[in-house]
Design an enzyme around this catalytic site. Structure first.
Site, PDB file in Angstrom:
ATOM      1  CE  LYS A  40      38.601 -12.429  -6.760  1.00  0.00           C
ATOM      2  NZ  LYS A  40      39.347 -13.093  -5.664  1.00  0.00           N
ATOM      3  CE1 TYR A 264      37.026 -23.495 -39.796  1.00  0.00           C
ATOM      4  CE2 TYR A 264      35.868 -22.643 -37.869  1.00  0.00           C
ATOM      5  CZ  TYR A 264      36.563 -22.429 -39.051  1.00  0.00           C
ATOM      6  OH  TYR A 264      36.777 -21.158 -39.479  1.00  0.00           O
TER       7      TYR A 264
HETATM    8  C1  LIG Z   1      38.424 -13.608  -4.758  1.00  0.00           C
HETATM    9  C2  LIG Z   1      38.592 -13.531  -3.303  1.00  0.00           C
HETATM   10  C3  LIG Z   1      37.472 -13.544  -2.454  1.00  0.00           C
HETATM   11  C4  LIG Z   1      36.066 -13.776  -2.965  1.00  0.00           C
HETATM   12  O1  LIG Z   1      35.838 -15.158  -3.149  1.00  0.00           O
HETATM   13  P1  LIG Z   1      34.414 -15.740  -3.590  1.00  0.00           P
HETATM   14  O2  LIG Z   1      34.619 -17.191  -3.549  1.00  0.00           O
HETATM   15  O3  LIG Z   1      34.171 -15.223  -4.973  1.00  0.00           O
HETATM   16  O4  LIG Z   1      33.416 -15.238  -2.625  1.00  0.00           O
HETATM   17  C5  LIG Z   1      37.678 -13.350  -1.106  1.00  0.00           C
HETATM   18  N1  LIG Z   1      38.927 -13.165  -0.599  1.00  0.00           N
HETATM   19  C6  LIG Z   1      40.033 -13.172  -1.385  1.00  0.00           C
HETATM   20  C7  LIG Z   1      41.377 -12.990  -0.769  1.00  0.00           C
HETATM   21  C8  LIG Z   1      39.900 -13.376  -2.745  1.00  0.00           C
HETATM   22  O5  LIG Z   1      40.993 -13.400  -3.520  1.00  0.00           O
END
Ligand SMILES: *Cc1c(COP(=O)(O)O)cnc(C)c1O
Length: 400
Positions: A40, A264
């Site tokens: 994601k 700045y």
């Molecule tokens: C993002 C997510 C993960 C992955 O988590 P990490 O800490 O990056 O391994 C797993 N399960 C769900 C439901 C998530 O939203």
């Protein structure tokens, strides 16, 4: 590393590192458990499609994303033969898009099942909220009813049952992780008594590394596949290898006399004469303004402090008073990664910002080209579809 010539803010992503991280995670799995690679948010900033391909090459069997457009992106890139779990909340339009792409959705109510049917039907994972307090139902009885209902509905396939941990990355959590694990274990056991093949999954990166009992039939790992440590510690200690190097170069070197200021708001005023290097990366690239006077940059294998305010397009670093600083003009500047024996990690930067490593790589903006390689060998990222192959050196495809 192949030198493509100097560039302003660039993220070089080592696909071999992602592959090895997945291999490393797979080697810790209980027998029968599978790795689902979470890609994601554009693969936590690494590029979703190249990251997904590397993760699959490294042994991941499933992919997970958070939204519908992310499913579409993977499918459009030719990743059509893998199951994709969609973990996030979806509007009606997004639900239809995710299902059209063969995404598997998360449900926790009879209404949710009806919504899936209305959007075309497909595979669902029933989510018990064992303590995260976001999506899912807190009622075990309701979760079980939804599982049973899903089994009986034409157009719906019950693909799995799941939960998500709130404190897997906090070892001092007053037993909360253990309690969530116990709740889910009990529920999954009951359901598996009825249907032994039912896929149960709960663990993120931290959970799978913390307690093998959380692995069940599948683990959903994001941060660790990119070589970042879910506990915010040195990733090397858990055999993880950061896949992303963030670099730029020293575009200008000039003397800053005692009493003169840089940037700045004059947030840096030289006490003694010193040479200042100007490095083209800034908050417009995702190098956050809160790093003002609070980061190091590697040039010539040494750490140099970021001094003055982080601007949109550039930062300034203190190269010291020696005339040899003038030689740094045109040198590579590393913001995340190795140089010589020095190393800058996303964990260090996150610590300085009082945030987590996830936010450092996710925060890199589309202006930063993602350049892919395999242990320094230039690579062609996409094998399909024809004509869409990315040569090394071209920016990653980005979505708005
Ligand atoms: C993002 C997510 C993960 C992955 O988590 P990490 O800490 O990056 O391994 C797993 N399960 C769900 C439901 C998530 O939203």
């Amino acid at each position: 590393m192949t030198e493509e010539g100097l560039r302003r803010a660039t993220a070089r992503v080592n696909l071999s590192a992602i592959e090895r991280n997945c291999g490393r995670l797979c080697s810790e799995l209980r027998s029968g458990a599978e790795l689902c690679a979470v890609v994601k948010a554009d693969g936590y900033g690494h590029g979703a499609v190249p990251a997904a391909r590397a993760a699959l090459a490294g042994g991941a069997r499933w992919l997970a994303v958070a939204d519908a457009a992310e499913v579409t992106e993977l499918r459009a890139a030719g990743l059509t033969d893998r199951r994709v779990l969609v973990t996030g909340a979806l509007s009606d339009a997004e639900r239809a898009e995710a299902l059209a792409g063969g995404g598997e959705l998360v449900v926790w109510s009879e209404d949710g099942l009806r919504d899936v049917l209305a959007a075309g039907g497909g595979r669902v994972h029933v989510k018990l909220d064992s303590g995260m307090g976001r999506l899912g139902t807190r009622e075990v009885g309701q979760a079980t009813r939804v599982v049973r209902a899903a089994r009986g509905l034409e157009g719906i396939e019950l693909a799995g049952v799941m939960t998500h941990f709130a404190t897997a990355d906090e070892l001092e959590d007053g037993g909360f992780f253990a309690a969530q694990l116990a709740t889910f274990t009990q529920w999954a056991r009951e359901l598996k008594a009825e249907e032994p093949a039912l896929l149960a999954h709960a663990a993120n990166s931290a959970a799978m590394l913390r307690d093998a009992a959380s692995q069940f039939d599948m683990v959903r790992c994001g941060v660790a596949i990119y070589g970042m440590d879910p506990f915010g510690q040195d990733p090397g200690e858990r055999g993880l290898e950061p896949a992303l190097e963030l670099s730029s170069y020293v575009a200008e070197v000039k003397l800053c006399a005692a009493g003169e200021s840089v940037g700045y708001g004059r947030r840096f005023v030289a006490e003694h004469a010193t040479f200042i290097g100007v490095v083209p990366i800034g908050y417009g690239d995702g190098w956050r303004r809160q790093l003002t006077n609070n980061a190091d940059v590697l040039v010539g294998g040494r750490r140099h402090p970021l001094v003055g305010t982080v601007s949109m397009d550039s930062i300034t670093i203190d190269l010291g008073p020696g005339e040899d600083a003038l030689m740094a003009r045109g040198e590579r500047a590393i913001l995340l990664g190795f140089q010589g024996s020095e190393r800058l990690t996303a964990e260090e930067v996150a610590h300085r910002l009082d945030t987590i490593n996830y936010e450092i790589t996710c925060g890199l903006t589309p202006r930063v080209p993602r350049v892919y390689h395999r242990d320094g060998e230039a690579t062609t990222v996409a094998s399909a579809p024809a004509g869409a192959a990315d040569g090394a050196g071209s920016p990653a495809p980005t979505r708005g």
